[in-house]
Design a protein around this motif. Structure first.
Motif, PDB file in Angstrom:
ATOM      1  N   TRP A 215       0.763  -1.398   0.049  1.00  0.00           N
ATOM      2  CA  TRP A 215      -0.032  -0.011  -0.015  1.00  0.00           C
ATOM      3  C   TRP A 215       0.773   1.165  -0.023  1.00  0.00           C
ATOM      4  O   TRP A 215       0.378   2.295  -0.713  1.00  0.00           O
ATOM      5  CB  TRP A 215      -0.852  -0.008   1.310  1.00  0.00           C
ATOM      6  CG  TRP A 215      -1.803   1.246   1.352  1.00  0.00           C
ATOM      7  CD1 TRP A 215      -2.692   1.746   0.462  1.00  0.00           C
ATOM      8  CD2 TRP A 215      -1.379   2.374   2.155  1.00  0.00           C
ATOM      9  NE1 TRP A 215      -3.281   2.736   0.839  1.00  0.00           N
ATOM     10  CE2 TRP A 215      -2.429   3.478   2.147  1.00  0.00           C
ATOM     11  CE3 TRP A 215      -0.548   2.777   3.232  1.00  0.00           C
ATOM     12  CZ2 TRP A 215      -2.468   4.557   2.718  1.00  0.00           C
ATOM     13  CZ3 TRP A 215      -0.268   3.868   3.765  1.00  0.00           C
ATOM     14  CH2 TRP A 215      -1.508   4.757   3.737  1.00  0.00           C
ATOM     15  N   SER A 216       2.011   1.435   0.894  1.00  0.00           N
ATOM     16  CA  SER A 216       2.679   2.254   1.004  1.00  0.00           C
ATOM     17  C   SER A 216       3.529   2.853  -0.325  1.00  0.00           C
ATOM     18  O   SER A 216       3.317   4.075  -0.736  1.00  0.00           O
ATOM     19  CB  SER A 216       3.888   2.484   2.138  1.00  0.00           C
ATOM     20  OG  SER A 216       3.152   1.967   3.148  1.00  0.00           O
ATOM     21  N   THR A 217       4.071   1.630  -1.084  1.00  0.00           N
ATOM     22  CA  THR A 217       4.757   2.131  -1.954  1.00  0.00           C
ATOM     23  C   THR A 217       3.934   2.376  -3.127  1.00  0.00           C
ATOM     24  O   THR A 217       4.435   2.860  -4.286  1.00  0.00           O
ATOM     25  CB  THR A 217       5.861   1.113  -2.280  1.00  0.00           C
ATOM     26  OG1 THR A 217       5.034  -0.133  -2.467  1.00  0.00           O
ATOM     27  CG2 THR A 217       6.834   0.920  -1.195  1.00  0.00           C
ATOM     28  N   SER A 218       2.727   1.747  -3.281  1.00  0.00           N
ATOM     29  CA  SER A 218       1.863   2.027  -4.530  1.00  0.00           C
ATOM     30  C   SER A 218       0.992   3.376  -4.467  1.00  0.00           C
ATOM     31  O   SER A 218       0.621   4.077  -5.465  1.00  0.00           O
ATOM     32  CB  SER A 218       1.030   0.678  -4.649  1.00  0.00           C
ATOM     33  OG  SER A 218       0.103   0.382  -3.494  1.00  0.00           O
ATOM     34  N   ALA A 219       0.421   3.738  -3.129  1.00  0.00           N
ATOM     35  CA  ALA A 219      -0.496   4.627  -2.973  1.00  0.00           C
ATOM     36  C   ALA A 219       0.391   5.979  -2.705  1.00  0.00           C
ATOM     37  O   ALA A 219      -0.189   6.969  -3.134  1.00  0.00           O
ATOM     38  CB  ALA A 219      -1.427   4.496  -1.905  1.00  0.00           C
ATOM     39  N   MET A 220       1.496   5.901  -2.210  1.00  0.00           N
ATOM     40  CA  MET A 220       2.169   7.117  -1.653  1.00  0.00           C
ATOM     41  C   MET A 220       2.791   8.095  -2.680  1.00  0.00           C
ATOM     42  O   MET A 220       2.886   9.257  -2.460  1.00  0.00           O
ATOM     43  CB  MET A 220       2.940   6.851  -0.429  1.00  0.00           C
ATOM     44  CG  MET A 220       2.448   6.407   0.881  1.00  0.00           C
ATOM     45  SD  MET A 220       0.942   7.682   1.477  1.00  0.00           S
ATOM     46  CE  MET A 220      -0.261   7.028   0.473  1.00  0.00           C
ATOM     47  N   PRO A 221       3.180   7.522  -3.798  1.00  0.00           N
ATOM     48  CA  PRO A 221       3.984   8.228  -4.702  1.00  0.00           C
ATOM     49  C   PRO A 221       2.658   9.379  -5.421  1.00  0.00           C
ATOM     50  O   PRO A 221       3.135  10.576  -5.376  1.00  0.00           O
ATOM     51  CB  PRO A 221       4.258   7.243  -5.923  1.00  0.00           C
ATOM     52  CG  PRO A 221       4.627   6.109  -5.118  1.00  0.00           C
ATOM     53  CD  PRO A 221       3.789   6.122  -3.950  1.00  0.00           C
ATOM     54  N   ASP A 222       1.500   9.020  -5.436  1.00  0.00           N
ATOM     55  CA  ASP A 222       0.466   9.856  -5.862  1.00  0.00           C
ATOM     56  C   ASP A 222       0.091  10.867  -4.747  1.00  0.00           C
ATOM     57  O   ASP A 222       0.137  12.015  -5.193  1.00  0.00           O
ATOM     58  CB  ASP A 222      -0.834   9.039  -6.446  1.00  0.00           C
ATOM     59  CG  ASP A 222      -2.104   9.892  -6.722  1.00  0.00           C
ATOM     60  OD1 ASP A 222      -1.816  10.427  -7.851  1.00  0.00           O
ATOM     61  OD2 ASP A 222      -3.075  10.049  -6.235  1.00  0.00           O
TER      62      ASP A 222
ATOM     63  N   LEU B  45       5.162  -8.048  -7.655  1.00  0.00           N
ATOM     64  CA  LEU B  45       3.600  -8.041  -7.870  1.00  0.00           C
ATOM     65  C   LEU B  45       3.159  -6.663  -8.262  1.00  0.00           C
ATOM     66  O   LEU B  45       2.378  -6.583  -9.159  1.00  0.00           O
ATOM     67  CB  LEU B  45       2.974  -8.536  -6.621  1.00  0.00           C
ATOM     68  CG  LEU B  45       2.977  -9.878  -5.883  1.00  0.00           C
ATOM     69  CD1 LEU B  45       2.073 -10.135  -4.694  1.00  0.00           C
ATOM     70  CD2 LEU B  45       2.813 -10.855  -6.945  1.00  0.00           C
ATOM     71  N   SER B  46       3.876  -5.733  -7.676  1.00  0.00           N
ATOM     72  CA  SER B  46       3.525  -4.376  -8.254  1.00  0.00           C
ATOM     73  C   SER B  46       4.079  -4.205  -9.623  1.00  0.00           C
ATOM     74  O   SER B  46       3.364  -3.468 -10.507  1.00  0.00           O
ATOM     75  CB  SER B  46       4.230  -3.239  -7.414  1.00  0.00           C
ATOM     76  OG  SER B  46       3.766  -3.440  -6.103  1.00  0.00           O
ATOM     77  N   GLU B  55      -4.646  -6.081 -11.050  1.00  0.00           N
ATOM     78  CA  GLU B  55      -4.679  -5.715  -9.742  1.00  0.00           C
ATOM     79  C   GLU B  55      -4.574  -6.824  -8.679  1.00  0.00           C
ATOM     80  O   GLU B  55      -5.398  -7.743  -9.014  1.00  0.00           O
ATOM     81  CB  GLU B  55      -5.868  -4.748  -9.190  1.00  0.00           C
ATOM     82  CG  GLU B  55      -5.652  -4.298  -7.816  1.00  0.00           C
ATOM     83  CD  GLU B  55      -6.731  -3.041  -7.422  1.00  0.00           C
ATOM     84  OE1 GLU B  55      -7.630  -2.841  -8.482  1.00  0.00           O
ATOM     85  OE2 GLU B  55      -6.699  -2.911  -6.353  1.00  0.00           O
ATOM     86  N   VAL B  56      -3.746  -6.912  -7.869  1.00  0.00           N
ATOM     87  CA  VAL B  56      -3.615  -8.148  -7.216  1.00  0.00           C
ATOM     88  C   VAL B  56      -4.092  -7.772  -5.836  1.00  0.00           C
ATOM     89  O   VAL B  56      -3.767  -7.027  -4.962  1.00  0.00           O
ATOM     90  CB  VAL B  56      -2.143  -8.311  -6.814  1.00  0.00           C
ATOM     91  CG1 VAL B  56      -1.976  -9.537  -5.764  1.00  0.00           C
ATOM     92  CG2 VAL B  56      -1.252  -8.913  -8.107  1.00  0.00           C
ATOM     93  N   PRO B  57      -5.205  -8.515  -5.453  1.00  0.00           N
ATOM     94  CA  PRO B  57      -6.050  -8.041  -4.200  1.00  0.00           C
ATOM     95  C   PRO B  57      -5.134  -8.415  -2.966  1.00  0.00           C
ATOM     96  O   PRO B  57      -4.258  -9.377  -3.056  1.00  0.00           O
ATOM     97  CB  PRO B  57      -7.209  -8.752  -4.324  1.00  0.00           C
ATOM     98  CG  PRO B  57      -7.238  -9.354  -5.689  1.00  0.00           C
ATOM     99  CD  PRO B  57      -5.967  -9.350  -6.135  1.00  0.00           C
ATOM    100  N   ASP B  58      -5.316  -7.711  -1.837  1.00  0.00           N
ATOM    101  CA  ASP B  58      -4.397  -8.030  -0.577  1.00  0.00           C
ATOM    102  C   ASP B  58      -4.663  -9.530  -0.252  1.00  0.00           C
ATOM    103  O   ASP B  58      -3.556 -10.008   0.147  1.00  0.00           O
ATOM    104  CB  ASP B  58      -5.147  -7.253   0.466  1.00  0.00           C
ATOM    105  CG  ASP B  58      -4.673  -5.909   0.494  1.00  0.00           C
ATOM    106  OD1 ASP B  58      -3.844  -5.544  -0.577  1.00  0.00           O
ATOM    107  OD2 ASP B  58      -5.043  -4.800   1.500  1.00  0.00           O
ATOM    108  N   ASP B  59      -5.703 -10.064  -0.377  1.00  0.00           N
ATOM    109  CA  ASP B  59      -5.922 -11.597  -0.056  1.00  0.00           C
ATOM    110  C   ASP B  59      -5.270 -12.598  -0.939  1.00  0.00           C
ATOM    111  O   ASP B  59      -5.131 -13.630  -0.619  1.00  0.00           O
ATOM    112  CB  ASP B  59      -7.448 -11.917   0.367  1.00  0.00           C
ATOM    113  CG  ASP B  59      -8.399 -11.373  -0.828  1.00  0.00           C
ATOM    114  OD1 ASP B  59      -7.856 -11.285  -1.909  1.00  0.00           O
ATOM    115  OD2 ASP B  59      -9.667 -12.056  -0.550  1.00  0.00           O
TER     116      ASP B  59
END
Lengths: 318, 81
Positions: A215-222, B45-46, B55-59
């Motif tokens: 989450w941090s590395t994908s959402a925070m750049p934006d 994965l990213s 999109e790879v969901p968290d689960d």
């Protein structure tokens, strides 16, 4: 019609607990090797506050130094916003105690809990109060004793978290020094970093590291881009990056994705660990104390973490 | 994209993330056996999300532990799109 002002950071200071915990000591109390800790987090030491270094004491120490640097008159400090998520006593909040000990008897005072993003939310609150004319100065503090809420039985959190307090004074200004804040949340992911209970009912911080990292590395750049746009600058204008000191892996990946140079990025986490809401002001203080900055330098602050929630703004160095 | 093309792209991304990696990357390869830690696996994965537009969901993050798992997930995601 009320008058509107600009705001700037006029003082910044830190309180760092005396006791530093090495990776060797952490290793002896857990199942992980010192090399694993460094490779995984980049952290070499973290501070654990002693019995005398309670949240109020640490916050007062940091606040006092920030006020002195700002040369602010106590009577002109009309607001104290204290970001923390690690109080043991849930009622009352501690900001009034901090304000009283600092002699700020007429200041509004409240705690704010946005966990690791708390300080950047608090800067937004303080800056908005100054800009609206509600106060001439606002004292904004991040203070945490995360060591009270971690256990060697959970090395993922035990190796990274530490304690401390940092503070800034936000003051009325002719020129802008605190840009508009941006913020957001992903509350559906609340469980990835949250208080949990062990079998005895004791609460401790639990974390799904890979999901927090994702989450941090994908959402925070934006989010970083949005903070720059809000301030009317570009990432190329940013001289210093002070993100939440989560761990070096997150910080370095973020910096890489933002195209920032290594020497623009503050890594207080290496010595202080992840101190939640205290991490951004501690890192900002370290940057100021380094002597590498000049007044007016553009700094991108970005707080993010449990919630999940985030806030950020571009500020100018005092 | 077919299986081999997806495998080729994933192998290329793995080598970008792990420049010193020796040996072949096959369908049955387990990421951890390459010396890939869990955060680098998240980076992979990213990268796959960007490269394949998925999109790879968290689960799903915890269950994608082999190259085959990721190839299958990409195939499934693209078919469902």
């Amino acid at each position: 019609m009320p008058q509107h002002y600009e705001s700037r950071i006029s003082g910044v200071a830190a309180y760092r607990p005396a006791r530093l915990i090495s990776n060797t000591e952490i290793s002896a109390r857990t199942t992980v090797a010192p090399e694993w800790i460094v490779e995984r987090t980049g952290i070499q030491t973290r501070a654990h506050a002693g019995p005398e270094e309670d949240l109020v004491t640490m916050a007062v120490e940091a606040g006092q130094k920030a006020i002195a640097m700002a040369s602010a008159e106590p009577g002109d400090i009309g607001l104290v916003v204290l970001a923390t998520a690690t109080r043991r006593q849930r009622i009352p909040g501690i900001a009034p105690q901090v304000a009283s000990r600092l002699g700020l008897s007429t200041a509004g005072a409240f705690d704010l809990n946005a966990v690791c993003a708390g300080f950047t939310y608090a800067v937004a609150m303080g800056s908005n109060a100054v800009r609206s004319g509600e106060t001439q100065h606002a004292l904004v503090i991040g203070a945490e004793r995360v060591s009270d809420w971690i256990t060697p039985d959970d090395p993922d959190t035990f190796v990274i978290f530490g304690d401390g307090a940092g503070a800034v004074v936000v003051s009325r200004s002719a020129e802008w020094g605190v840009g508009p804040s941006i913020w957001g949340n992903d509350g559906d992911r609340h469980a990835v970093l949250a208080m949990t209970e062990d079998e005895s009912g004791s609460e401790y911080v639990g974390m799904n590291g890979p999901l927090v990292y994702k989450w941090s590395t994908s959402a925070m750049p934006d989010a970083a881009q949005r903070a720059c746009v809000a301030a009317g600058v570009t990432l190329a204008d940013i001289q210093w990056f002070v993100p939440h000191q989560a761990n070096c892996r997150i910080i370095d990946t973020l910096a890489h994705r933002l195209g920032l140079r290594e020497d623009q990025v503050v890594r207080d986490v290496v010595e202080a660990g992840n101190t939640s809401a205290a991490s951004v002001p501690l890192a900002l203080s370290r940057l100021y104390e380094s002597g590498r900055t000049s007044p007016g330098d553009l700094v991108l602050l970005l707080g993010f973490g449990a919630g999940l929630t985030y806030a950020g703004q571009v500020v100018r160095m005092p | 994209m077919n299986n081999d093309q997806i495998l080729g792209e994933i192998a290329r991304q793995i080598r970008i993330l792990m420049p010193g990696l020796q040996g072949q990357i096959r369908m049955e390869t387990v990421f951890e056996e390459l010396g890939m830690d869990s955060l680098t696996r998240v980076d992979l994965l990213s990268a796959a999300e960007m490269s394949f537009g998925i999109e790879v969901p968290d689960d799903e993050v915890g269950s994608l532990v082999r190259v085959q798992d990721l190839v299958d997930f990409v195939m499934y995601s693209q078919a469902a799109a």
